[in-house]
Every structure is written in structure tokens, then in C-alpha cells.
Design a protein around this motif. Structure first.
Motif, PDB file in Angstrom:
ATOM      1  N   THR A  52       0.836  -1.212   0.000  1.00 24.49           N
ATOM      2  CA  THR A  52       0.000   0.000   0.000  1.00 24.49           C
ATOM      3  C   THR A  52       0.863   1.251   0.000  1.00 24.49           C
ATOM      4  O   THR A  52       0.592   2.208  -0.746  1.00 24.49           O
ATOM      5  CB  THR A  52      -0.927   0.005   1.235  1.00 24.49           C
ATOM      6  N   MET A  53       1.909   1.264   0.823  1.00 26.03           N
ATOM      7  CA  MET A  53       2.782   2.432   0.881  1.00 26.03           C
ATOM      8  C   MET A  53       3.544   2.628  -0.427  1.00 26.03           C
ATOM      9  O   MET A  53       3.746   3.762  -0.868  1.00 26.03           O
ATOM     10  CB  MET A  53       3.762   2.309   2.055  1.00 26.03           C
ATOM     11  N   ARG A  58       4.113   5.913  -5.309  1.00 18.73           N
ATOM     12  CA  ARG A  58       4.047   6.071  -6.764  1.00 18.73           C
ATOM     13  C   ARG A  58       2.961   7.068  -7.164  1.00 18.73           C
ATOM     14  O   ARG A  58       3.138   7.865  -8.089  1.00 18.73           O
ATOM     15  CB  ARG A  58       3.804   4.704  -7.424  1.00 18.73           C
ATOM     16  N   TYR A  59       1.845   7.026  -6.442  1.00 17.14           N
ATOM     17  CA  TYR A  59       0.724   7.932  -6.764  1.00 17.14           C
ATOM     18  C   TYR A  59       1.101   9.396  -6.527  1.00 17.14           C
ATOM     19  O   TYR A  59       0.874  10.248  -7.390  1.00 17.14           O
ATOM     20  CB  TYR A  59      -0.490   7.557  -5.922  1.00 17.14           C
ATOM     21  N   VAL A  60       1.674   9.692  -5.343  1.00 15.51           N
ATOM     22  CA  VAL A  60       2.015  11.083  -5.034  1.00 15.51           C
ATOM     23  C   VAL A  60       3.120  11.599  -5.945  1.00 15.51           C
ATOM     24  O   VAL A  60       3.164  12.791  -6.279  1.00 15.51           O
ATOM     25  CB  VAL A  60       2.400  11.248  -3.543  1.00 15.51           C
ATOM     26  N   PRO A  66       2.057  18.351  -3.279  1.00 17.60           N
ATOM     27  CA  PRO A  66       2.898  19.156  -2.376  1.00 17.60           C
ATOM     28  C   PRO A  66       3.478  18.301  -1.252  1.00 17.60           C
ATOM     29  O   PRO A  66       2.872  17.313  -0.833  1.00 17.60           O
ATOM     30  CB  PRO A  66       1.929  20.209  -1.823  1.00 17.60           C
ATOM     31  N   HIS A  67       4.620  18.724  -0.743  1.00 17.65           N
ATOM     32  CA  HIS A  67       5.313  17.958   0.290  1.00 17.65           C
ATOM     33  C   HIS A  67       4.463  17.802   1.550  1.00 17.65           C
ATOM     34  O   HIS A  67       4.415  16.718   2.145  1.00 17.65           O
ATOM     35  CB  HIS A  67       6.642  18.641   0.632  1.00 17.65           C
ATOM     36  N   ARG A  72       1.044  14.253   5.164  1.00 15.99           N
ATOM     37  CA  ARG A  72      -0.247  13.943   5.784  1.00 15.99           C
ATOM     38  C   ARG A  72      -0.779  12.593   5.312  1.00 15.99           C
ATOM     39  O   ARG A  72      -1.316  11.821   6.103  1.00 15.99           O
ATOM     40  CB  ARG A  72      -1.262  15.040   5.465  1.00 15.99           C
ATOM     41  N   LEU A  73      -0.628  12.302   4.029  1.00 14.07           N
ATOM     42  CA  LEU A  73      -1.102  11.026   3.494  1.00 14.07           C
ATOM     43  C   LEU A  73      -0.320   9.851   4.092  1.00 14.07           C
ATOM     44  O   LEU A  73      -0.904   8.838   4.493  1.00 14.07           O
ATOM     45  CB  LEU A  73      -0.971  11.014   1.972  1.00 14.07           C
TER      46      LEU A  73
END
Length: 201
Positions: A52-53, A58-60, A66-67, A72-73
Motif C-alpha cells: 500500500t505504501m 508512486r501515486y504522489v 505538495p510535500h 499527511r497522506l
């Protein structure tokens, strides 16, 4: 193998040596693969979390987020890591007899069940079915929790109607009323990371 080398210029010996080395490398690769597989399956929940991480990272990266939002995610998913075990626990629970299910569910959920007025006289089978139908959800700090559902606080703290709710606290138990005018119109706000279990009407 290795203390005797193939004779230089002898094609037959060199072929045999090559076949032996190739066979040994395949066997050794199988041993390492088996060892890695055992390590990977020792903790399936941790493996799922790492996958999941990886997907999140990869998604972000692909969306150039933004950093601060990335942090937060990642923090949210780290806080919800233990929810990966919920499905595993549920599969164990579903293998039990109805009587054992009820006994276990009552023991782990009696604090909030006793606070829901319309559950005090409910049949045991109904309580078992209701608890098994609950869905987990985690809200971030300062997030509003809305919706016409029964919410049970499992971890964290929330404010609802001027009251602070902690583990075992409930709200939305009036969701069984068919008239919206008779239901409480307040919504809750998470003070910390708030883990709840919920169910709709």
C-alpha cells in the motif's frame, strides 16, 4: 564441485562442467527463493501495508503533490496500518460456531452495546449480525464526521454535541428513526486520529 576443473580444450568436460554449474545455480536460487517466501509470508499484514505504501508513493510522485500533503497522506496510512489485520481477524471469527461468535463479540463490544438503547433487548443473533456488519473508518484530526449512521469510537477522541467521546463512546444511535426531524442534526469533529466503526440504517 569446484576442486576439479575441466581440462582446457576438452569440449566434453567443459560441457559437463557448464551443465553442473547451471544446475547448481538453479538449485541454489530455489533455496534462496523459498527462504525469501517464508520471510515474506510470516507477516501478511505487514506485507500488505508495504505494498500500500509503495502504491501511495508512486501515486504522489506521479501527481506531483505538495510535500505537506504527502506527509499527511503517509501519516494517515501509518496510523491506519493496524486495520490491515481486521479482515484476518474476521476470517477467524467466521469459522467459529454462532455461540462462540456471540460470546466473543459480546466480550469485546459490550461497552458500547450497553449504551445503545435499542440493542439492550435485541436478540443475540441480531447483535452478532450487526457487529459483523460494522465497517472500520479512520478520520484525521479536525475532520468533520457527518452522515446518518451509528458511530462507535474505538480509538481516539471526538467532540459531539458539546461532549467529548473516547473509546466506547457512541453517537448516531437515533439513525433508526425514519423521520429526519427526530434525529440529531449535530456532526462530530475528530480531536485526534479517530478510529470508529460505523453502520448505516
Amino acid at each position: 564441485y569446484g576442486d576439479i576443473a575441466a581440462t582446457h580444450g576438452n569440449a566434453l568436460e567443459q560441457t559437463v562442467a557448464t551443465v553442473l554449474m547451471f544446475t547448481n545455480s538453479i538449485m541454489w536460487g530455489r533455496v534462496i527463493a523459498t527462504f525469501c517466501e517464508v520471510l515474506a509470508t510470516m507477516n501478511p499484514a505487514l506485507t500488505d501495508f508495504r505494498i500500500t505504501m509503495d502504491n501511495l508513493n508512486r501515486y504522489v510522485s506521479s501527481h506531483n503533490l505538495p510535500h505537506a500533503l504527502r506527509q499527511r497522506l503517509r501519516d494517515y496510512f501509518h496510523r491506519t496500518q493496524h486495520l490491515q489485520k481486521t479482515s484476518a481477524f474476521r476470517s477467524v471469527l467466521m469459522r467459529m460456531s454462532p455461540t462462540l461468535q456471540l460470546e466473543l463479540l459480546w466480550h469485546t463490544n459490550k461497552v458500547w452495546i450497553e449504551r445503545v438503547g435499542w440493542l439492550r433487548m435485541a436478540e443475540p443473533g441480531f447483535i452478532t449480525h450487526l457487529v459483523l456488519s460494522l465497517k472500520p473508518m479512520v478520520f484525521a484530526p479536525s475532520e468533520l464526521v457527518t452522515g446518518n449512521m451509528l458511530y462507535i469510537v474505538w480509538r481516539g477522541a471526538a467532540i459531539f454535541g458539546g461532549r467529548m467521546l473516547r473509546a466506547g463512546g457512541i453517537w448516531g444511535d437515533d439513525m433508526i428513526l425514519s423521520s429526519e426531524k427526530l434525529r440529531t442534526q449535530w456532526c462530530a469533529r475528530a480531536l485526534t486520529y479517530l478510529e470508529v466503526y460505523l453502520i448505516s440504517r
